[in-house]
Design an enzyme around this catalytic site. Structure first.
Site, PDB file in Angstrom:
ATOM      1  N   ASP A  63       2.735  -4.915   5.632  1.00 58.60           N
ATOM      2  CA  ASP A  63       1.646  -4.089   5.097  1.00 58.60           C
ATOM      3  C   ASP A  63       1.301  -3.070   6.184  1.00 58.60           C
ATOM      4  O   ASP A  63       0.712  -3.428   7.207  1.00 58.60           O
ATOM      5  CB  ASP A  63       0.452  -4.998   4.769  1.00 58.60           C
ATOM      6  N   ASN A  90       6.456   6.861   4.131  1.00 61.50           N
ATOM      7  CA  ASN A  90       6.390   7.202   2.707  1.00 61.50           C
ATOM      8  C   ASN A  90       5.368   6.356   1.943  1.00 61.50           C
ATOM      9  O   ASN A  90       4.872   6.797   0.898  1.00 61.50           O
ATOM     10  CB  ASN A  90       7.797   7.015   2.109  1.00 61.50           C
ATOM     11  N   SER A 142       1.040  15.298   0.620  1.00 57.15           N
ATOM     12  CA  SER A 142       0.949  15.630  -0.814  1.00 57.15           C
ATOM     13  C   SER A 142       0.313  17.004  -0.983  1.00 57.15           C
ATOM     14  O   SER A 142      -0.485  17.442  -0.143  1.00 57.15           O
ATOM     15  CB  SER A 142       0.073  14.598  -1.518  1.00 57.15           C
ATOM     16  N   TYR A 155      -7.788  10.185  -1.442  1.00 55.90           N
ATOM     17  CA  TYR A 155      -6.351  10.473  -1.293  1.00 55.90           C
ATOM     18  C   TYR A 155      -6.127  11.817  -0.589  1.00 55.90           C
ATOM     19  O   TYR A 155      -5.322  11.919   0.339  1.00 55.90           O
ATOM     20  CB  TYR A 155      -5.723  10.477  -2.690  1.00 55.90           C
ATOM     21  N   ALA A 157      -8.190  13.439   1.346  1.00 58.99           N
ATOM     22  CA  ALA A 157      -8.635  13.359   2.749  1.00 58.99           C
ATOM     23  C   ALA A 157      -7.568  12.680   3.601  1.00 58.99           C
ATOM     24  O   ALA A 157      -7.237  13.146   4.703  1.00 58.99           O
ATOM     25  CB  ALA A 157      -9.955  12.591   2.839  1.00 58.99           C
ATOM     26  N   ALA A 158      -7.000  11.595   3.086  1.00 57.17           N
ATOM     27  CA  ALA A 158      -5.961  10.881   3.841  1.00 57.17           C
ATOM     28  C   ALA A 158      -4.718  11.756   4.015  1.00 57.17           C
ATOM     29  O   ALA A 158      -4.141  11.835   5.105  1.00 57.17           O
ATOM     30  CB  ALA A 158      -5.596   9.578   3.125  1.00 57.17           C
ATOM     31  N   ILE A 188       5.835  15.266  -9.059  1.00 59.47           N
ATOM     32  CA  ILE A 188       7.176  14.699  -9.113  1.00 59.47           C
ATOM     33  C   ILE A 188       7.256  13.771 -10.324  1.00 59.47           C
ATOM     34  O   ILE A 188       6.310  13.001 -10.573  1.00 59.47           O
ATOM     35  CB  ILE A 188       7.455  13.899  -7.810  1.00 59.47           C
TER      36      ILE A 188
HETATM   37  P1  NAP Z   1       4.988   4.581  -5.788  1.00 61.78           P
HETATM   38  O1  NAP Z   1       6.108   4.599  -6.781  1.00 61.78           O
HETATM   39  O2  NAP Z   1       3.664   4.049  -6.215  1.00 61.78           O
HETATM   40  O3  NAP Z   1       5.482   3.775  -4.496  1.00 61.78           O
HETATM   41  C1  NAP Z   1       4.610   3.550  -3.433  1.00 61.78           C
HETATM   42  C2  NAP Z   1       5.347   2.743  -2.374  1.00 61.78           C
HETATM   43  O4  NAP Z   1       4.440   2.498  -1.313  1.00 61.78           O
HETATM   44  C3  NAP Z   1       5.816   1.392  -2.911  1.00 61.78           C
HETATM   45  O5  NAP Z   1       7.151   1.191  -2.479  1.00 61.78           O
HETATM   46  C4  NAP Z   1       4.889   0.394  -2.224  1.00 61.78           C
HETATM   47  O6  NAP Z   1       5.520  -0.806  -1.861  1.00 61.78           O
HETATM   48  C5  NAP Z   1       4.531   1.134  -0.946  1.00 61.78           C
HETATM   49  N1  NAP Z   1       3.267   0.678  -0.374  1.00 61.78           N
HETATM   50  C6  NAP Z   1       2.019   0.792  -0.885  1.00 61.78           C
HETATM   51  N2  NAP Z   1       1.124   0.222  -0.058  1.00 61.78           N
HETATM   52  C7  NAP Z   1       1.822  -0.264   1.000  1.00 61.78           C
HETATM   53  C8  NAP Z   1       1.465  -0.947   2.186  1.00 61.78           C
HETATM   54  N3  NAP Z   1       0.175  -1.251   2.476  1.00 61.78           N
HETATM   55  N4  NAP Z   1       2.436  -1.286   3.068  1.00 61.78           N
HETATM   56  C9  NAP Z   1       3.738  -0.989   2.808  1.00 61.78           C
HETATM   57  N5  NAP Z   1       4.144  -0.347   1.688  1.00 61.78           N
HETATM   58  C10 NAP Z   1       3.193   0.007   0.792  1.00 61.78           C
HETATM   59  O7  NAP Z   1       4.702   6.035  -5.191  1.00 61.78           O
HETATM   60  P2  NAP Z   1       5.634   7.330  -5.149  1.00 61.78           P
HETATM   61  O8  NAP Z   1       5.265   8.193  -6.291  1.00 61.78           O
HETATM   62  O9  NAP Z   1       7.039   6.953  -4.932  1.00 61.78           O
HETATM   63  O10 NAP Z   1       5.044   8.024  -3.823  1.00 61.78           O
HETATM   64  C11 NAP Z   1       5.664   7.907  -2.544  1.00 61.78           C
HETATM   65  C12 NAP Z   1       4.897   8.777  -1.562  1.00 61.78           C
HETATM   66  O11 NAP Z   1       4.895  10.128  -2.038  1.00 61.78           O
HETATM   67  C13 NAP Z   1       3.434   8.384  -1.418  1.00 61.78           C
HETATM   68  O12 NAP Z   1       3.025   8.568  -0.081  1.00 61.78           O
HETATM   69  C14 NAP Z   1       2.722   9.362  -2.336  1.00 61.78           C
HETATM   70  O13 NAP Z   1       1.386   9.548  -1.953  1.00 61.78           O
HETATM   71  C15 NAP Z   1       3.558  10.605  -2.128  1.00 61.78           C
HETATM   72  N6  NAP Z   1       3.467  11.577  -3.231  1.00 61.78           N
HETATM   73  C16 NAP Z   1       3.911  11.269  -4.488  1.00 61.78           C
HETATM   74  C17 NAP Z   1       3.818  12.229  -5.503  1.00 61.78           C
HETATM   75  C18 NAP Z   1       4.310  11.958  -6.907  1.00 61.78           C
HETATM   76  O14 NAP Z   1       4.231  12.880  -7.743  1.00 61.78           O
HETATM   77  N7  NAP Z   1       4.830  10.787  -7.208  1.00 61.78           N
HETATM   78  C19 NAP Z   1       3.275  13.486  -5.221  1.00 61.78           C
HETATM   79  C20 NAP Z   1       2.838  13.750  -3.934  1.00 61.78           C
HETATM   80  C21 NAP Z   1       2.958  12.792  -2.931  1.00 61.78           C
HETATM   81  P3  NAP Z   1       5.389  -2.175  -2.736  1.00 61.78           P
HETATM   82  O15 NAP Z   1       5.835  -1.823  -4.135  1.00 61.78           O
HETATM   83  O16 NAP Z   1       6.284  -3.134  -2.044  1.00 61.78           O
HETATM   84  O17 NAP Z   1       3.944  -2.581  -2.680  1.00 61.78           O
END
Ligand code: NAP
Length: 247
Positions: A63, A90, A142, A155, A157-158, A188
């Site tokens: 985590d 990521n 993001s 989100y 802010a982070a 995405i």
């Molecule tokens: P996602 O499908 O929800 O996947 C999030 C990933 O983060 C999962 O593999 C999850 O692992 C992991 N995670 C969450 N909390 C965690 C923790 N405390 N420790 C370790 N791993 C953790 O999200 P996504 O859409 O692929 O997004 C990936 C990144 O891109 C994120 O940073 C997101 O903010 C950014 N982003 C996404 C978009 C979009 O349109 N999708 C746009 C802008 C930015 P587990 O499943 O094992 O919990």
């Protein structure tokens, strides 16, 4: 984009965008540590997929919001592969709400994972990356961190914090040739965009000059470019991958 003899960690590397990043780095020759928090099955499946084409991968639970877990993740990586060259931060979560309704817990959980988690991983790995002889740190921010977004005060802010963190560490590590960059995805194709109704989709699409949502692979390819020797002269940069939404 040759990454042979390089060792990478991808946090949240088993699913979503992280899955494509892990796979792409492995296909380009890197040994990849796939970090997961709760998705053990997906992580183990991806290890098998990477092994099936002769790649090297290992799944490790951690985590990232907990410093001890971040340190364990780095320590096991170094014990297994001998070094660490590429860190892709990521992992990320959302807990959206207008601030009038947002709880303190919703703010803390998102900041602890999306911002402190990035700091934890950089802190835990910095000595190893600095002495590795080839270092790359890529933080996934993001568009929300660049533009702000109603309902995402936690989100955005982070994710904006990640941009400041990226620039500070880029300045700290530049003299050792270690580059530190951020990638800021726009919309995405993912579970998140699947949840938008047709009107919301049309509204956002009308603001994206390229007229479509991006793919997870398009993010992974940019991360791989920054991780490989081609990206050597880029540091402290935020690369928007958003079809022109931010310009
Ligand atoms: P996602 O499908 O929800 O996947 C999030 C990933 O983060 C999962 O593999 C999850 O692992 C992991 N995670 C969450 N909390 C965690 C923790 N405390 N420790 C370790 N791993 C953790 O999200 P996504 O859409 O692929 O997004 C990936 C990144 O891109 C994120 O940073 C997101 O903010 C950014 N982003 C996404 C978009 C979009 O349109 N999708 C746009 C802008 C930015 P587990 O499943 O094992 O919990």
């Amino acid at each position: 984009m040759d990454l042979s003899n390089k060792v990478a960690i991808v946090t949240g590397g088993a699913s979503g965008i992280g899955y494509h990043i892990s796979l792409t780095l492995a296909k380009n020759g890197a040994s990849v540590v796939i970090n997961y928090n709760s998705s053990a099955e997906k992580a183990n499946q991806l290890v098998k997929e990477i092994n099936s084409f002769g790649g090297n991968a290992l799944a490790i639970q951690a985590d990232v919001s907990k410093f001890k877990d971040a340190q364990k993740l780095v320590d096991v990586t170094v014990e297994t592969f001998g070094t660490l060259n590429i860190l892709v931060n990521n992992a990320g979560i959302t807990a959206d709400n207008l601030i009038l309704r947002m709880s303190e817990e919703q703010f803390d959980s998102v900041v602890n994972t999306n911002l402190k988690g990035v700091w934890n991983m950089i802190k835990a790995s910095s000595k190893t990356i600095l002495k590795s002889g080839y270092g790359r740190i890529i933080n996934i921010s993001s568009v929300s961190g660049v533009l702000g977004n109603a309902g995402q005060s936690n989100y955005s802010a982070a994710k904006a914090g990640v941009l400041g963190l990226t620039k500070s560490i880029a300045k700290e590590f530049a003299s050792r040739g270690v580059t530190v960059n951020a990638v800021a995805p726009g919309f995405i194709e993912s579970d998140m965009t699947d949840k938008l109704n047709d009107t919301q989709k049309e509204t956002w699409l009308s603001k994206i000059p390229l007229g479509r949502f991006g793919t997870k692979q398009e993010i992974a390819d940019v991360v791989c470019f920054l991780a490989c020797p081609l990206g050597a002269y880029i540091t402290g940069h935020t690369l928007s991958v958003d079809g022109g939404l931010v310009m």
